[in-house]
Design an enzyme around this catalytic site. Structure first.
Site, PDB file in Angstrom:
ATOM      1  N   SER A 197       0.815  -1.220   0.000  1.00 16.80           N
ATOM      2  CA  SER A 197       0.000   0.000   0.000  1.00 16.80           C
ATOM      3  C   SER A 197       0.844   1.264   0.000  1.00 16.80           C
ATOM      4  CB  SER A 197      -0.963   0.021   1.198  1.00 16.80           C
ATOM      5  OG  SER A 197      -1.767  -1.131   1.180  1.00 16.80           O
ATOM      6  N   ARG A 198       2.036   1.159  -0.582  1.00 20.50           N
ATOM      7  CA  ARG A 198       2.944   2.305  -0.690  1.00 20.50           C
ATOM      8  C   ARG A 198       3.396   2.835   0.671  1.00 20.50           C
ATOM      9  NH1 ARG A 198       2.647   0.201  -5.101  1.00 20.50           N
ATOM     10  NH2 ARG A 198       2.090   1.254  -7.055  1.00 20.50           N
TER      11      ARG A 198
END
Ligand code: FMN
Length: 226
Positions: A197-198
């Site tokens: 999710s970065r």
């Protein structure tokens, strides 16, 4: 543009507890991990390819990829033509940024510092270790200058080959005085580890005083938002 393929960066991440007191051992470990991965899976060709950014006298940045052919306490290093674009930039402004990037491993290392020329003796040692063709090529290429044609380049190669034939010895081609190494004396070294999710881990060593990449008393660590 192709449709975007989104990858989840399911990397191992990086925790403060995994950090040595100075950056060098972790740089060495990550480079070695990339070399090992290339040997096992073949998906990290040129694991020591490093992007090097310079800025010219007008402040215009230029970036290109070279090979990190040296790594030591004084910094990562690379070899090139001193009269190339990067060489001219560094003459005017030695500030440099560089990045090793290994996308299949969700890892990158970023360096910020000042480039310093290696001594001619050190450059000569490395030059002598290069294949004959690369040594002749260094003479034949006025790197970054305009070129009339491919044929011009090949004629220059042939002329230098006649001047210095291949004897199978490391000193059959002399070191050009316009060619050699730079080492990047680092003020900052960032370890970037991609995560889901970065929400990546970014741990940055900041130099707090004199000292090299191996000096355990010269660095503090800052975690940065992804
Ligand atoms: C994988 C790869 C490795 C390279 N290694 C070097 C190198 O070690 N030294 C070098 O001078 N150029 C190397 N090059 C070429 C540079 O990217 C660049 O074209 C050249 O140095 C001229 O850059 P400049 O005009 O900005 O000075 C490499 C290119 C690639 C793609």
């Amino acid at each position: 543009m192709q449709p975007i393929e989104r990858w989840d960066y399911a990397g191992e991440g990086l925790d403060e507890h995994d950090l040595p007191a100075a950056p060098l051992p972790l740089v060495e470990r990550w480079v070695q991990d990339a070399v090992t991965r290339q040997a096992a899976k073949g998906d990290v060709p040129e694991p020591d390819a490093i992007s090097v950014a310079t800025a010219d006298a007008a402040g215009q940045p230029h970036v290109r990829t070279v090979l990190m052919r040296y790594l030591g306490p004084d910094g990562p290093g690379f070899y090139t033509n001193y009269t190339s674009r990067k060489g001219v930039d560094l003459q005017e402004n030695p500030k440099v940024a560089a990045a090793l990037t290994w996308p299949p491993m969700f890892r990158a290392i970023r360096f910020v510092g000042v480039a310093e020329r290696m001594t001619p003796e050190r450059s000569a040692d490395y030059f002598g270790s290069r294949p004959y063709g690369s040594r002749i090529g260094a003479w034949a290429s006025r790197q970054s200058q305009p070129s009339g044609s491919r044929a011009d380049l090949e004629e220059a190669v042939a002329a230098y080959e006649r001047m210095w034939p291949d004897t199978g010895s490391a000193d059959d081609v002399p070191l050009p005085d316009f060619w050699g190494g730079y080492v990047v004396r680092c003020a900052e070294v960032e370890f970037w580890a991609g995560r889901s999710s970065r929400l990546h881990d970014r741990l940055v060593f900041l130099r707090t005083g004199d000292g090299d990449l191996a000096d355990e008393n010269a660095w503090r660590v800052e975690r940065r938002q992804p």
